[in-house]
Enzyme design. Structure first.
Site, PDB file in Angstrom:
ATOM      1  N   SER A 155       0.864  -1.253  -0.040  1.00 26.27           N
ATOM      2  CA  SER A 155      -0.062   0.075  -0.041  1.00 26.27           C
ATOM      3  C   SER A 155       0.750   1.321   0.120  1.00 26.27           C
ATOM      4  O   SER A 155       0.282   2.460  -0.280  1.00 26.27           O
ATOM      5  CB  SER A 155      -0.965  -0.017   1.252  1.00 26.27           C
ATOM      6  OG  SER A 155      -0.254  -0.048   2.491  1.00 26.27           O
TER       7      SER A 155
ATOM      8  N   ASP B 283      -2.725   8.532   7.542  1.00 28.41           N
ATOM      9  CA  ASP B 283      -3.745   7.905   8.277  1.00 28.41           C
ATOM     10  C   ASP B 283      -2.828   6.859   9.314  1.00 28.41           C
ATOM     11  O   ASP B 283      -1.652   7.232   9.483  1.00 28.41           O
ATOM     12  CB  ASP B 283      -4.460   7.081   7.338  1.00 28.41           C
ATOM     13  CG  ASP B 283      -3.567   5.771   6.352  1.00 28.41           C
ATOM     14  OD1 ASP B 283      -2.457   5.730   6.770  1.00 28.41           O
ATOM     15  OD2 ASP B 283      -4.081   5.391   5.404  1.00 28.41           O
TER      16      ASP B 283
ATOM     17  N   HIS C  24       0.145   5.256   6.971  1.00 29.61           N
ATOM     18  CA  HIS C  24       0.807   5.914   5.903  1.00 29.61           C
ATOM     19  C   HIS C  24       1.240   7.333   5.909  1.00 29.61           C
ATOM     20  O   HIS C  24       0.505   7.800   6.709  1.00 29.61           O
ATOM     21  CB  HIS C  24      -0.051   5.687   4.501  1.00 29.61           C
ATOM     22  CG  HIS C  24      -0.584   4.255   4.387  1.00 29.61           C
ATOM     23  ND1 HIS C  24      -1.800   3.663   4.749  1.00 29.61           N
ATOM     24  CD2 HIS C  24       0.172   3.148   3.794  1.00 29.61           C
ATOM     25  CE1 HIS C  24      -1.870   2.627   4.330  1.00 29.61           C
ATOM     26  NE2 HIS C  24      -0.857   1.965   4.102  1.00 29.61           N
TER      27      HIS C  24
END
Length: 368
Positions: free
Chosen positions: A39, A329, A332
């Site tokens: 991600s 977040d 990240h």
């Protein structure tokens, strides 16, 4: 008159085709960029999959140029976007994007998928994600598609001269070994042996990349895993980083660097470049004010302690100024933090980039 008009039409048709072909040849001469991993570098592949590991709804993308959620786990640009910017190129599209065709293929492709790890059993809770073996299969499919467009020899050259980025490994700890108490992997291995197992599996992945034609590969380590807001929210004592996850990162990253050095020695060329993203992150996590951040503990978007619980959604707490938060977040970095990381990838000393930084690589490769 009709003959003259027909000749004129033919002329413009031929000229138009010549311009298109010239553009394709020029694009093939530019450096392609391929991205593999999780991600931290996924640019939207998971949008096309039935999975919970997605970032395709607000407030993701709030600072992206289109102000729309694209599938990037960021408020704006991610690391591949910023590297592309530095190279003077457009970002490679997700491999699953229907727009990845024709000339756009020559830019490269992003195969990354949120939730995946080095191991195939990492991220099982996300169900339908593109695990590493499948990313490499897609890379083979990509090469066949490009070969049909520009010929097999040109396609091979495009891949050999491309820049490759691979970012994987963090999920093998947070979404596998430490996902639940007494996880299957933690019962199978103690931590030092698990790290050795990961490194041996990663080595095989890197060799597969090499055998598929990759000749310049940036390999990132993990960040300080115990210091992300998600881990502070669930594992912290007195606001400090999780000691166990920090131990995992401290064991893993030096062994990754050592393995890369050994692989290069055996190949006889500096194919793989070790990016010390652990140190890059630690710099701004340990001294956020020096980098213009007000906090490196609290996520901009989230809920609960440190905004580190659950997903970033429209119902979450959302900071008004993303540039003063190191984390977007619970897991990240913000776009600003990503820019700091890429600056070190581009120009960092051997403390950060071994055996050399990306600017040096680009200068060397432009002469050959």
């Amino acid at each position: 008159m009709a003959t003259s008009s027909s000749a004129c039409s033919s002329y413009w048709a031929v000229l138009g085709l010549a311009v298109v072909l010239a553009a394709i040849v020029h694009r093939a001469d530019a450096r392609a960029f391929f991205v593999f991993g999780d991600s931290l570098v996924d640019s939207g592949n998971n949008n096309y999959l039935a999975t919970t590991a997605r970032a395709d709804s607000p407030p993701y993308g709030i600072d992206y140029p289109t102000r729309q959620a694209t599938g990037r786990f960021s408020n704006g640009l991610n690391i591949p976007d910023i590297i592309s910017e530095q190279m003077g190129s457009e970002s490679p599209l997700p491999f699953l994007s229907p727009e990845l065709r024709g000339q756009r293929l020559l830019v490269g492709a992003n195969f990354a998928s949120a939730g995946i790890g080095i191991l195939n059993d990492t991220g099982v809770q996300f169900i339908n994600i593109i695990r590493m073996y499948r990313q490499l299969e897609y890379f083979q499919q990509y090469q066949q598609r490009v070969g049909a467009l520009i010929g097999a020899e040109q396609a091979k050259r495009l891949v050999n001269q491309a820049l490759v980025l691979i970012t994987v490994g963090g999920n093998d700890f947070v979404n596998n070994y430490y996902l639940v108490p007494y996880s299957a992997r933690s019962r199978q291995y103690d931590l030092p042996d698990y790290v050795k197992y990961l490194i041996s599996e990663y080595r095989e992945l890197l060799m597969k990349l090499y055998n598929l034609g990759a000749r310049r590969v940036l390999v990132t380590g993990t960040g300080p895993l115990g210091c992300v807001p998600a881990e502070l929210a669930t594992r912290s004592t007195n606001g400090g980083c999780s000691a166990e996850l920090q131990r995992a990162a401290a064991l893993y990253n030096p062994q990754l660097e050592s393995m890369i050095k050994d692989v290069n020695r055996k190949i006889g060329s500096n194919v793989f470049i070790a990016a010390n993203t652990h140190q890059m992150h630690t710099d701004f996590v340990s001294n956020p004010q020096a980098f213009g951040f007000t906090t490196s503990k609290i996520a901009c978007c989230g809920q609960g302690p440190y905004n580190g619980i659950g997903l970033c959604t429209v119902l979450s707490n959302l900071c008004p100024n993303r540039d003063v938060y190191a984390f977007w977040d619970p897991f990240h970095p913000s776009e600003k933090a990503n820019r700091i990381i890429v600056q070190q990838i581009m120009t960092g000393s051997t403390q950060y980039m071994k055996p050399m930084n990306l600017s040096t690589i680009m200068a060397l490769d432009s002469r050959s």
